[in-house]
Scaffold this active site. Sequence first.
Site, PDB file in Angstrom:
ATOM      1  N   ASN A   1       0.853  -1.198   0.000  1.00 23.75           N
ATOM      2  CA  ASN A   1       0.000   0.000   0.000  1.00 23.75           C
ATOM      3  C   ASN A   1       0.886   1.245   0.000  1.00 23.75           C
ATOM      4  OD1 ASN A   1       0.598   0.736   2.848  1.00 23.75           O
ATOM      5  ND2 ASN A   1      -0.334  -1.264   3.200  1.00 23.75           N
TER       6      ASN A   1
ATOM      7  N   ASP B   1      -3.910  -6.471   4.843  1.00 27.42           N
ATOM      8  CA  ASP B   1      -4.906  -7.371   5.434  1.00 27.42           C
ATOM      9  C   ASP B   1      -4.855  -8.768   4.824  1.00 27.42           C
ATOM     10  OD1 ASP B   1      -6.252  -5.603   7.302  1.00 27.42           O
ATOM     11  OD2 ASP B   1      -6.839  -4.468   5.526  1.00 27.42           O
TER      12      ASP B   1
ATOM     13  N   LYS C   1       9.753 -16.548 -10.509  1.00 22.94           N
ATOM     14  CA  LYS C   1       8.840 -15.567 -11.089  1.00 22.94           C
ATOM     15  C   LYS C   1       7.721 -16.279 -11.861  1.00 22.94           C
ATOM     16  CE  LYS C   1       8.484 -11.723 -14.207  1.00 22.94           C
ATOM     17  NZ  LYS C   1       8.973 -11.147 -15.446  1.00 22.94           N
TER      18      LYS C   1
ATOM     19  N   PRO D   1      -2.688 -11.951  10.020  1.00 23.19           N
ATOM     20  CA  PRO D   1      -3.078 -11.727  11.427  1.00 23.19           C
ATOM     21  C   PRO D   1      -3.371 -10.259  11.670  1.00 23.19           C
ATOM     22  CG  PRO D   1      -0.714 -12.224  11.239  1.00 23.19           C
ATOM     23  CD  PRO D   1      -1.313 -12.424   9.882  1.00 23.19           C
ATOM     24  N   ASP D   2      -4.380  -9.986  12.492  1.00 21.54           N
ATOM     25  CA  ASP D   2      -4.669  -8.601  12.896  1.00 21.54           C
ATOM     26  C   ASP D   2      -3.911  -8.354  14.198  1.00 21.54           C
ATOM     27  OD1 ASP D   2      -5.739  -6.251  14.020  1.00 21.54           O
ATOM     28  OD2 ASP D   2      -7.547  -6.465  12.794  1.00 21.54           O
ATOM     29  N   ILE D   3      -2.805  -7.636  14.087  1.00 23.55           N
ATOM     30  CA  ILE D   3      -1.877  -7.491  15.222  1.00 23.55           C
ATOM     31  C   ILE D   3      -2.547  -6.746  16.378  1.00 23.55           C
ATOM     32  CG2 ILE D   3       0.402  -6.625  15.902  1.00 23.55           C
ATOM     33  CD1 ILE D   3       1.057  -6.591  12.817  1.00 23.55           C
TER      34      ILE D   3
ATOM     35  N   PHE E   1      -4.739   3.199  14.503  1.00 20.38           N
ATOM     36  CA  PHE E   1      -5.286   4.149  13.544  1.00 20.38           C
ATOM     37  C   PHE E   1      -6.454   3.487  12.809  1.00 20.38           C
ATOM     38  CE2 PHE E   1      -2.457   7.894  12.869  1.00 20.38           C
ATOM     39  CZ  PHE E   1      -1.536   7.627  13.867  1.00 20.38           C
TER      40      PHE E   1
ATOM     41  N   LYS F   1     -13.708   0.446  15.434  1.00 19.37           N
ATOM     42  CA  LYS F   1     -12.413  -0.241  15.611  1.00 19.37           C
ATOM     43  C   LYS F   1     -11.940  -0.164  17.064  1.00 19.37           C
ATOM     44  CE  LYS F   1     -10.930  -0.368  10.859  1.00 19.37           C
ATOM     45  NZ  LYS F   1     -10.302   0.225   9.703  1.00 19.37           N
TER      46      LYS F   1
ATOM     47  N   LYS G   1     -11.172  -3.792  18.357  1.00 21.19           N
ATOM     48  CA  LYS G   1      -9.761  -4.122  18.612  1.00 21.19           C
ATOM     49  C   LYS G   1      -9.370  -3.866  20.071  1.00 21.19           C
ATOM     50  CE  LYS G   1      -8.616  -3.513  13.770  1.00 21.19           C
ATOM     51  NZ  LYS G   1      -7.541  -3.764  12.811  1.00 21.19           N
TER      52      LYS G   1
HETATM   53  O1  PMT Z   1       2.777   6.145   6.610  1.00 19.63           O
HETATM   54  P1  PMT Z   1       2.208   7.452   6.127  1.00 19.63           P
HETATM   55  O2  PMT Z   1       2.476   7.691   4.652  1.00 19.63           O
HETATM   56  O3  PMT Z   1       2.628   8.609   6.987  1.00 19.63           O
HETATM   57  O4  PMT Z   1       0.614   7.350   6.234  1.00 19.63           O
HETATM   58  C1  PMT Z   1       0.030   7.284   7.497  1.00 19.63           C
HETATM   59  C2  PMT Z   1      -1.065   6.206   7.575  1.00 19.63           C
HETATM   60  C3  PMT Z   1      -2.225   6.583   6.653  1.00 19.63           C
HETATM   61  C4  PMT Z   1      -0.520   4.840   7.138  1.00 19.63           C
HETATM   62  C5  PMT Z   1      -1.502   6.157   9.072  1.00 19.63           C
HETATM   63  O5  PMT Z   1      -1.957   7.449   9.443  1.00 19.63           O
HETATM   64  C6  PMT Z   1      -2.610   5.139   9.277  1.00 19.63           C
HETATM   65  O6  PMT Z   1      -3.785   5.422   9.122  1.00 19.63           O
HETATM   66  N1  PMT Z   1      -2.204   3.893   9.658  1.00 19.63           N
HETATM   67  C7  PMT Z   1      -3.105   2.762   9.800  1.00 19.63           C
HETATM   68  C8  PMT Z   1      -3.408   2.169   8.458  1.00 19.63           C
HETATM   69  C9  PMT Z   1      -4.325   0.975   8.541  1.00 19.63           C
HETATM   70  O7  PMT Z   1      -3.890  -0.118   8.261  1.00 19.63           O
HETATM   71  O8  PMT Z   1      -5.522   1.234   8.997  1.00 19.63           O
HETATM   72  P2  PMT Z   1      -6.716   0.102   9.180  1.00 19.63           P
HETATM   73  O9  PMT Z   1      -7.926   0.897   9.400  1.00 19.63           O
HETATM   74  O10 PMT Z   1      -6.684  -0.849   8.041  1.00 19.63           O
HETATM   75  O11 PMT Z   1      -6.255  -0.687  10.489  1.00 19.63           O
HETATM   76  C10 PMT Z   1      -6.725  -0.340  11.796  1.00 19.63           C
HETATM   77  C11 PMT Z   1      -5.637  -0.539  12.814  1.00 19.63           C
HETATM   78  O12 PMT Z   1      -5.334  -1.940  12.918  1.00 19.63           O
HETATM   79  C12 PMT Z   1      -4.312   0.151  12.479  1.00 19.63           C
HETATM   80  O13 PMT Z   1      -3.752   0.647  13.673  1.00 19.63           O
HETATM   81  C13 PMT Z   1      -3.469  -0.966  11.890  1.00 19.63           C
HETATM   82  O14 PMT Z   1      -2.067  -0.740  12.152  1.00 19.63           O
HETATM   83  C14 PMT Z   1      -3.965  -2.178  12.649  1.00 19.63           C
HETATM   84  N2  PMT Z   1      -3.890  -3.432  11.866  1.00 19.63           N
HETATM   85  C15 PMT Z   1      -4.537  -3.530  10.675  1.00 19.63           C
HETATM   86  C16 PMT Z   1      -4.480  -4.729   9.980  1.00 19.63           C
HETATM   87  C17 PMT Z   1      -3.760  -5.809  10.519  1.00 19.63           C
HETATM   88  N3  PMT Z   1      -3.676  -6.956   9.854  1.00 19.63           N
HETATM   89  N4  PMT Z   1      -3.141  -5.677  11.692  1.00 19.63           N
HETATM   90  C18 PMT Z   1      -3.206  -4.501  12.394  1.00 19.63           C
HETATM   91  O15 PMT Z   1      -2.637  -4.388  13.487  1.00 19.63           O
END
Ligand code: PMT
Length: 440
Positions: A221, A290, A300, A326-328, A350, A364, A368
Amino acid sequence: MTPSDRGKVVLGVTGCIGAYKAPDLVRELRRRGFRVQVILTRAAREFVSPLALATVSGEPVLERLFDDGSGRGDDDAAGGVRHISLTDETDVFLVAPATAHAIARLALGLADDFLTTFHLAQRAPLLIAPAMNTNMLRHPATRANLETLAARGAEVIAPGVGELACGWLGPGRLPDIGVLADAAEAALRRGRAQSDLEGRRVLVAAGPTREPIDPVRYLSNHSSGRMGAALAAVARDRGAAVTLVLGPGSVPPPGGVRVIPVGTAREMRDAVVRRAPGADALVMAAAVADFRPERAAGEKLKTGSFRGAPGGAAAGASVLRLVGNPDILAELGGRRAAEPGWGPVVLAGFAAETTDPAPEAIRKLERKRCDLIVGNRVGPGRVFGEDRTEAVLVERAGADGSAPTVTPRPPETKRDLADAILDVVARRLAAAPDPGGNAS
Ligand code: PMT
């Protein structure tokens, strides 16, 4: 604190060729949210125009103590003694560029113009950025003057090395604008003695993850790691011991933090889960993929190998089988809820959304089991990779099940948002009972 209210930098500009960079330095400081008051020496006027500096700083430039026949003395502006009243407004005094002559006058404590008089009166941290010919810099007189200033507590910013305006090679260049602005910013934080995270361990995860398809392709991403790097830098400046788990291709990490580089979501999960029990706070700013390809090919893949089976539902279409990662954050939130006392006291994440982030941030927070979710609206040219952001803070209210508090933030730099997030972290850590059962 509004984005333009991070403090006032008084910038003393003295007369050498590096002075032509002063308007860019003023712009960079203002971009970072500082107010800037420029003081110009007579010699500096030969290299940079007061009008340019007044325009970019938004403040009249201070040049003269007395009316020298030009019809204006800056010291009696608005009926006050400006070289004294300015001291009350000053958070950092940066002299850049500082010539050998200016350094000598500061070291001697002369007071024969606005800059030197203000220098004696003011009490904010003093930063000196020497810029001159290499031999002038190495001269015992200049070195002794710099040592005198350093012994009084001034920070001497190391000059850049390279080709000088006089054609010589060596140390003596005015450092890059970013280096000067960083030094002013760090001094301001130290000056404010903002050490509310002293003794705390803060774990930050930042950047994207990459999920290999084969040795040359991956799913990922647009995260640059900038948000997480800002969190790590601000937590460090506020006294925390910081570990930054950083995804690939991210911005350079800040100095003074421990960096754990990772590639895939599963590597990030292992790095974070291993360190979480020893952390006081975890902030997941990472954009964790995700999904990942079910199987990463060893060689390849040829184009044909993505085709669906003949006659099957996906016949003719390109098919890449994905499985969930995994969702950490959810894993840590779940474990902390199941085992009270385990893991970070403050768990923050976030929510990156392409629509209004507040509703999803609230969901969330619950799903979470975090203490804080920072909702931000992402999209092309928005937040990802940018210096600026706009977010909403959704914070768990208490154990009584009351609704979370929702605090929208103004458009701001990622550093300012990091400060606001760490305000929440510091407040919750201070309020948490210590292992002995007392509030710390
Ligand atoms: O890195 P930059 O260019 O500065 O951009 C910043 C950002 C947009 C990446 C940052 O501000 C941000 O929003 N980070 C979280 C991105 C994200 O994956 O959001 P989410 O809504 O999909 O996930 C929710 C939360 O679960 C996040 O804290 C994420 O780190 C966490 N997560 C998500 C998926 C996963 N498999 N494991 C996780 O722990």
